[in-house]
Scaffold this motif. Structure first.
Motif, PDB file in Angstrom:
ATOM      1  N   GLU A  76      33.273  50.058  42.997  1.00 49.49           N
ATOM      2  CA  GLU A  76      33.774  50.139  44.364  1.00 49.49           C
ATOM      3  C   GLU A  76      35.254  49.761  44.398  1.00 49.49           C
ATOM      4  N   LEU A  77      35.946  50.215  45.446  1.00 47.07           N
ATOM      5  CA  LEU A  77      37.354  49.891  45.655  1.00 47.07           C
ATOM      6  C   LEU A  77      37.469  48.889  46.797  1.00 47.07           C
ATOM      7  N   LYS A  78      38.320  47.873  46.604  1.00 46.67           N
ATOM      8  CA  LYS A  78      38.494  46.827  47.608  1.00 46.67           C
ATOM      9  C   LYS A  78      39.985  46.562  47.812  1.00 46.67           C
ATOM     10  N   ARG A  79      40.312  45.989  49.006  1.00 47.05           N
ATOM     11  CA  ARG A  79      41.717  45.726  49.326  1.00 47.05           C
ATOM     12  C   ARG A  79      42.084  44.246  49.300  1.00 47.05           C
ATOM     13  N   SER A  80      41.106  43.334  49.293  1.00 42.00           N
ATOM     14  CA  SER A  80      41.441  41.912  49.374  1.00 42.00           C
ATOM     15  C   SER A  80      40.538  41.094  48.468  1.00 42.00           C
ATOM     16  N   LEU A  81      40.988  39.892  48.141  1.00 41.72           N
ATOM     17  CA  LEU A  81      40.191  38.979  47.328  1.00 41.72           C
ATOM     18  C   LEU A  81      38.898  38.622  48.046  1.00 41.72           C
ATOM     19  N   ALA A  82      38.958  38.437  49.362  1.00 38.25           N
ATOM     20  CA  ALA A  82      37.754  38.106  50.128  1.00 38.25           C
ATOM     21  C   ALA A  82      36.708  39.215  50.008  1.00 38.25           C
ATOM     22  N   ASP A  83      37.159  40.480  50.094  1.00 37.57           N
ATOM     23  CA  ASP A  83      36.222  41.610  49.956  1.00 37.57           C
ATOM     24  C   ASP A  83      35.625  41.657  48.551  1.00 37.57           C
ATOM     25  N   ILE A  84      36.460  41.374  47.549  1.00 40.00           N
ATOM     26  CA  ILE A  84      35.983  41.401  46.166  1.00 40.00           C
ATOM     27  C   ILE A  84      34.936  40.325  45.942  1.00 40.00           C
ATOM     28  N   LEU A  85      35.202  39.099  46.410  1.00 41.05           N
ATOM     29  CA  LEU A  85      34.259  37.996  46.217  1.00 41.05           C
ATOM     30  C   LEU A  85      32.965  38.240  46.987  1.00 41.05           C
ATOM     31  N   SER A  86      33.084  38.782  48.173  1.00 40.85           N
ATOM     32  CA  SER A  86      31.889  39.073  48.963  1.00 40.85           C
ATOM     33  C   SER A  86      31.020  40.122  48.278  1.00 40.85           C
ATOM     34  N   PHE A  87      31.666  41.160  47.761  1.00 45.24           N
ATOM     35  CA  PHE A  87      30.919  42.232  47.097  1.00 45.24           C
ATOM     36  C   PHE A  87      30.251  41.743  45.819  1.00 45.24           C
ATOM     37  N   THR A  88      30.983  41.024  44.977  1.00 41.73           N
ATOM     38  CA  THR A  88      30.418  40.595  43.692  1.00 41.73           C
ATOM     39  C   THR A  88      29.386  39.495  43.860  1.00 41.73           C
ATOM     40  N   THR A  89      29.469  38.743  44.950  1.00 41.61           N
ATOM     41  CA  THR A  89      28.503  37.667  45.185  1.00 41.61           C
ATOM     42  C   THR A  89      27.212  38.181  45.801  1.00 41.61           C
ATOM     43  N   HIS A  90      27.327  39.129  46.721  1.00 45.44           N
ATOM     44  CA  HIS A  90      26.154  39.581  47.464  1.00 45.44           C
ATOM     45  C   HIS A  90      25.657  40.950  47.032  1.00 45.44           C
ATOM     46  N   CYS A  91      26.255  41.504  45.999  1.00 45.45           N
ATOM     47  CA  CYS A  91      25.799  42.810  45.509  1.00 45.45           C
ATOM     48  C   CYS A  91      24.347  42.720  45.076  1.00 45.45           C
ATOM     49  N   LYS A  92      23.601  43.780  45.267  1.00 48.82           N
ATOM     50  CA  LYS A  92      22.198  43.817  44.885  1.00 48.82           C
ATOM     51  C   LYS A  92      22.052  43.487  43.401  1.00 48.82           C
ATOM     52  N   GLY A  93      21.212  42.531  43.102  1.00 49.56           N
ATOM     53  CA  GLY A  93      20.997  42.139  41.708  1.00 49.56           C
ATOM     54  C   GLY A  93      21.940  41.054  41.251  1.00 49.56           C
ATOM     55  N   ALA A  94      22.830  40.588  42.144  1.00 51.56           N
ATOM     56  CA  ALA A  94      23.768  39.522  41.777  1.00 51.56           C
ATOM     57  C   ALA A  94      23.623  38.386  42.776  1.00 51.56           C
ATOM     58  N   SER A  95      22.756  37.426  42.469  1.00 49.26           N
ATOM     59  CA  SER A  95      22.488  36.338  43.398  1.00 49.26           C
ATOM     60  C   SER A  95      23.583  35.287  43.369  1.00 49.26           C
ATOM     61  N   SER A  96      24.392  35.274  42.328  1.00 50.85           N
ATOM     62  CA  SER A  96      25.507  34.334  42.249  1.00 50.85           C
ATOM     63  C   SER A  96      26.602  34.954  41.413  1.00 50.85           C
ATOM     64  N   LEU A  97      27.776  34.331  41.449  1.00 47.16           N
ATOM     65  CA  LEU A  97      28.902  34.863  40.685  1.00 47.16           C
ATOM     66  C   LEU A  97      28.615  34.854  39.192  1.00 47.16           C
ATOM     67  N   ASN A  98      27.714  33.984  38.734  1.00 39.81           N
ATOM     68  CA  ASN A  98      27.451  33.857  37.304  1.00 39.81           C
ATOM     69  C   ASN A  98      26.354  34.780  36.808  1.00 39.81           C
ATOM     70  N   SER A  99      25.678  35.485  37.720  1.00 37.33           N
ATOM     71  CA  SER A  99      24.533  36.281  37.304  1.00 37.33           C
ATOM     72  C   SER A  99      24.944  37.635  36.732  1.00 37.33           C
ATOM     73  N   GLN A 100      26.140  38.084  37.008  1.00 38.35           N
ATOM     74  CA  GLN A 100      26.605  39.364  36.496  1.00 38.35           C
ATOM     75  C   GLN A 100      28.106  39.293  36.285  1.00 38.35           C
ATOM     76  N   ARG A 101      28.563  39.908  35.219  1.00 42.83           N
ATOM     77  CA  ARG A 101      29.987  39.893  34.934  1.00 42.83           C
ATOM     78  C   ARG A 101      30.648  41.123  35.563  1.00 42.83           C
ATOM     79  N   TRP A 102      31.861  40.923  36.037  1.00 40.80           N
ATOM     80  CA  TRP A 102      32.592  41.988  36.718  1.00 40.80           C
ATOM     81  C   TRP A 102      33.976  42.149  36.106  1.00 40.80           C
ATOM     82  N   ILE A 103      34.489  43.338  36.209  1.00 41.13           N
ATOM     83  CA  ILE A 103      35.866  43.634  35.814  1.00 41.13           C
ATOM     84  C   ILE A 103      36.616  44.068  37.066  1.00 41.13           C
TER      85      ILE A 103
END
Length: 226
Positions: free
Chosen positions: A17-44
């Motif tokens: 996905e494409l995002k414009r702000s750090l808040a959007d990025i953190l919200s997406f990676t934290t609440h994305c389906k299958g990612a219950s926490s920031l540590n459950s899945q690695r992101w680039i």
């Protein structure tokens, strides 16, 4: 101010996905389906190139094959032919949700063909000769040889040099990599990613021709050259 967010463990454009702000990025990676926490899945998270070179108002990237036959001494082979992968929707930096505009991956563009039957999957790729012909038609015939190719080759070497000390050096083994590059409007080349298992299937008329040649030539280098 666009950033591209990729799940580290997925391929074929899935979950990007494409995002414009750090808040959007953190919200997406934290609440994305299958990612219950920031540590459950690695992101680039990569800076998105907002000023890509466009052809017919379409974004494209370049798939370049690189063969490494030895890590010490480092031996890198640069394949003579590459190909362009196009997005089938017009480029629009104001709309971040249109995957068919921003992602040039062939697996994504095949979905575009299903959504819009008037589009053909073969339209999503050009071989190198077609790109050179386009450059010539726009009065830029020297750009490939003088600007783009030297950057492709330099980046290809630098990238494997960065990983040289991190990978196991197994003598007698080789690995074929698929580099994805993007060119901006100033003809600067940007490395998007490196694929350790590039798709070599004959998905279009372009890859049907080139993938066979590349696999054949890979064997020639690995076996016949020595």
């Amino acid at each position: 101010n666009i950033w591209i967010v990729k799940p580290a463990g997925k391929s074929r454009g899935r979950g990007i996905e494409l995002k414009r702000s750090l808040a959007d990025i953190l919200s997406f990676t934290t609440h994305c389906k299958g990612a219950s926490s920031l540590n459950s899945q690695r992101w680039i998270v990569q800076k998105y190139v907002e000023n890509p070179l466009l052809i017919n108002n379409k974004k494209f990237d370049i798939r370049q094959w690189i063969l490494v036959t030895d890590w010490n001494p480092l031996t890198v082979w640069f394949y003579d032919e590459c190909y362009l992968r196009f997005a089938l929707s017009d480029y629009n930096s104001e709309t971040l949700t249109d995957r068919f505009s921003h992602l040039c991956n062939n697996c994504v563009q095949k979905e575009a063909v299903l959504v819009a039957p008037t589009k053909a999957v073969d339209e999503s790729m050009w071989d190198l000769d077609a790109f050179k012909n386009w450059l010539t038609s726009t009065g830029q015939e020297s750009v490939w040889q003088e600007k783009i190719l030297p950057q492709l080759q330099s980046i290809s070497i630098w990238a494997v040099m960065c990983a040289q000390d991190l990978l196991e050096n197994r003598k007698g083994s080789s690995e074929l990599f698929g580099y994805d590059f993007l060119i901006d409007r100033d003809f600067r080349v940007w490395l998007i990613e490196i694929n350790s298992s590039p798709d070599m299937s004959p998905s279009t008329a372009v890859t049907e021709k080139l993938c066979y040649r590349c696999l054949y030539d890979t064997i020639r280098v690995m076996v016949d050259h020595k």
